[in-house]
Design an enzyme around this catalytic site. Structure first.
Site: not given
Ligand code: AOF
Ligand code: ZN
Length: 362
Positions: A52, A84, A154, A168, A207, A222, A294, A297-298
Site C-alpha cells: 500500500e 498501512c 521427477a 537417473s 541457476r 543424523t 527416497g 521423502n519417505a
Molecule cells: C500489509 N501490506 O504489503 C504486507 C502485509 O513487520 P511488518 O511491519 O513488515 O509486518 C509484517 C506483517 O504485515 C505480516 O506478518 C502480515 O501480517 C502483514 N503483511 N500487510 O498491509 C503488505 N506484506
Molecule cells: Zn501494512
C-alpha cells in the site's frame, strides 16, 4: 474496468514477488481514480515498505477520493513498518477492495475495523480464491509456525525416479529442470539428505538465465557425515544448515561450524520430522522444498509432513521392479490408508508434465 480486473492487476503484482518477501506475504496494491490507475506497488522484501505504501506514494496527492485495491487486508499493527490502515485513512482513500483477510493475530480484522471506523467503504473477497492460493504458505506459517512443505519429484511415466542401476540423469528434459530452479528461487529453503550430498555432491543453488534467489540449504545428517569439502559447505552463495541427532560427533560439529555451516543438534538421536519443522519455523523459514532421495521423502511421507507435491513426469518408460520410486520406506498396506491428494494444476513443460497437487488435510 471491473473491480475484479483491478484486483487481478494487484494479484499479478503480488505473484511477481512470490518467494522474496518471507516471512512476510507477497502483497500487491493498485490505486484507481476515475477509471485511471494512479498508483501501484508490491511488498518487495520483509522489513521494507508494504504494498500500500508504494502504491499510495506513487499516487501522491491524487489518492484523495480514490479507490484502493489490495490483495491482503491492510495491516493495523506497528511491525517493522507502521500500520498501512492508518496511512490509507490519512491519504483520504474513499473505498478499499480487499481480496482476502490477514490471519496474522496482530491484524486479523483490525485493519478493516480501522478503515471502517474512519468512514471508508470496504469490500472483502474480490478474487479471493486466487489470493488464497498465493497466500497458502503464509497462512500455513501463521497458523502452525512451521514451513509450508513442498515435495518435488521427477519420475518416468511408469513412476520411477531412476533405473534399477541407480542411473537417473536425466529423467526430465531441460525446460522442466529449469522450472525446478524457479521453484528453488521461490522457496526459503531446500532440503536433502546426507546421502544425496555424498552421492551427487550437489550445489543446491538457483541457476536461472537471469539469476535468482538461492534458498537456504538444509541437510538432514543424523551422524554428521557431510564432508567439509562438500560443495554445500565450500560454496558460500547460500547458507547451509545441517541437522543432526544428539549423538553426532562434537568435533565434526566444530569442524563444520568452522567451515561456515550452521549445525542444529536435535534433542533426539534420530531426526524426527515434526521437531525438525518446528526448528526450521523458528529460523523464519516459511517455505521448504524437499528434494530428497527416497528415504528422506519417505520420512516426510510417513509423517504426512507436507502440504504440496510437485511431480514432473517424463514421457519415458524405464521399468524394473527394483527401480526406485519417489517414496522409499514401507509404504501403507492398503489403499484405504493412501494419502489423498488434489490435483490443482497440470501443465506441459516442454515435453514433460508438471503436476501440482495438494495433500488433503485429515
Ligand atoms: C500489509 N501490506 O504489503 C504486507 C502485509 O513487520 P511488518 O511491519 O513488515 O509486518 C509484517 C506483517 O504485515 C505480516 O506478518 C502480515 O501480517 C502483514 N503483511 N500487510 O498491509 C503488505 N506484506
Ligand atoms: Zn501494512
Amino acid at each position: 474496468m471491473l473491480k475484479e480486473q483491478y484486483m487481478e492487476l494487484a494479484l499479478s503484482l503480488a505473484e511477481g514477488v512470490r518467494g522474496q518477501t518471507s516471512p512476510n506475504p507477497p502483497v500487491g496494491a493498485v490505486v484507481v481514480k476515475d477509471g485511471r490507475v494512479i498508483g501501484m506497488g508490491a511488498h518487495l522484501k520483509a522489513g521494507t515498505a508494504h504494498a500500500e505504501v508504494h502504491a499510495l506514494r506513487a499516487a501522491g496527492k491524487e489518492a484523495e477520493g480514490a479507490d484502493l485495491y489490495v490483495t491482503l487486508e491492510p495491516c493495523s499493527h506497528h511491525g517493522k513498518t507502521p500500520p498501512c490502515a492508518d496511512l490509507v485513512v490519512s491519504t483520504g482513500i474513499k473505498r478499499v477492495f480487499i481480496a482476502t483477510m490477514d490471519p496474522n493475530p496482530q491484524v486479523s480484522g483490525k485493519g478493516v475495523q480501522k478503515l471502517e471506523a474512519a468512514g471508508i467503504k470496504v469490500e472483502i473477497g474480490v478474487c479471493q480464491e486466487r489470493a488464497d492460493r498465493l497466500l497458502k504458505p503464509f497462512f500455513h506459517f501463521i497458523q502452525h509456525q512451521t514451513p509450508f512443505v513442498t515435495m518435488k519429484t521427477a519420475i518416468t511415466a511408469d513412476g520411477k525416479t531412476a533405473a534399477y542401476t541407480g542411473h537417473s540423469r536425466w529423467i526430465t528434459d531441460e525446460p522442466a529442470r529449469e522450472d525446478v530452479h524457479c521453484l528453488r528461487h521461490e522457496h526459503d529453503a531446500i532440503l536433502v539428505g546426507v546421502n544425496t550430498v555424498l552421492q551427487d555432491n550437489p550445489l543446491l543453488t538457483t541457476r536461472l538465465p537471469h539469476g535468482g534467489k538461492h534458498p537456504i540449504r538444509v541437510i538432514l545428517d543424523t551422524h554428521l557425515r557431510t564432508p567439509i569439502t562438500a560443495k554445500v559447505i565450500e560454496n558460500k552463495q547460500a547458507d547451509t544448515i545441517i541437522i543432526c541427532g544428539c549423538e553426532a560427533s562434537v568435533e565434526k560439529e566444530e569442524a563444520l561450524t568452522a567451515a561456515g555451516a550452521d549445525v542444529i543438534r536435535l534433542e533426539t538421536a534420530d531426526i524426527h520430522i515434526p521437531l525438525l519443522l518446528k526448528k526450521l519455523g523458528e529460523e523464519g523459514i516459511m517455505t521448504l522444498l524437499v528434494e530428497g532421495g527416497g528415504e528422506v521423502n519417505a520420512s516426510f511421507f510417513q509423517e504426512k509432513a507436507f502440504q504440496q507435491m510437485i511431480i514432473y513426469m517424463a514421457p519415458k518408460l524405464i521399468g524394473g521392479k527394483m527401480a526406485p520410486t519417489p517414496f522409499g520406506g514401507e509404504g501403507f498396506p492398503t489403499m484405504d490408508e493412501s494419502i489423498p491428494l488434489t490435483f490443482d494444476k497440470v501443465e506441459m513443460i516442454g515435453q514433460d508434465i508438471k503436476i501440482t497437487a495438494s495433500r488433503k488435510e485429515g
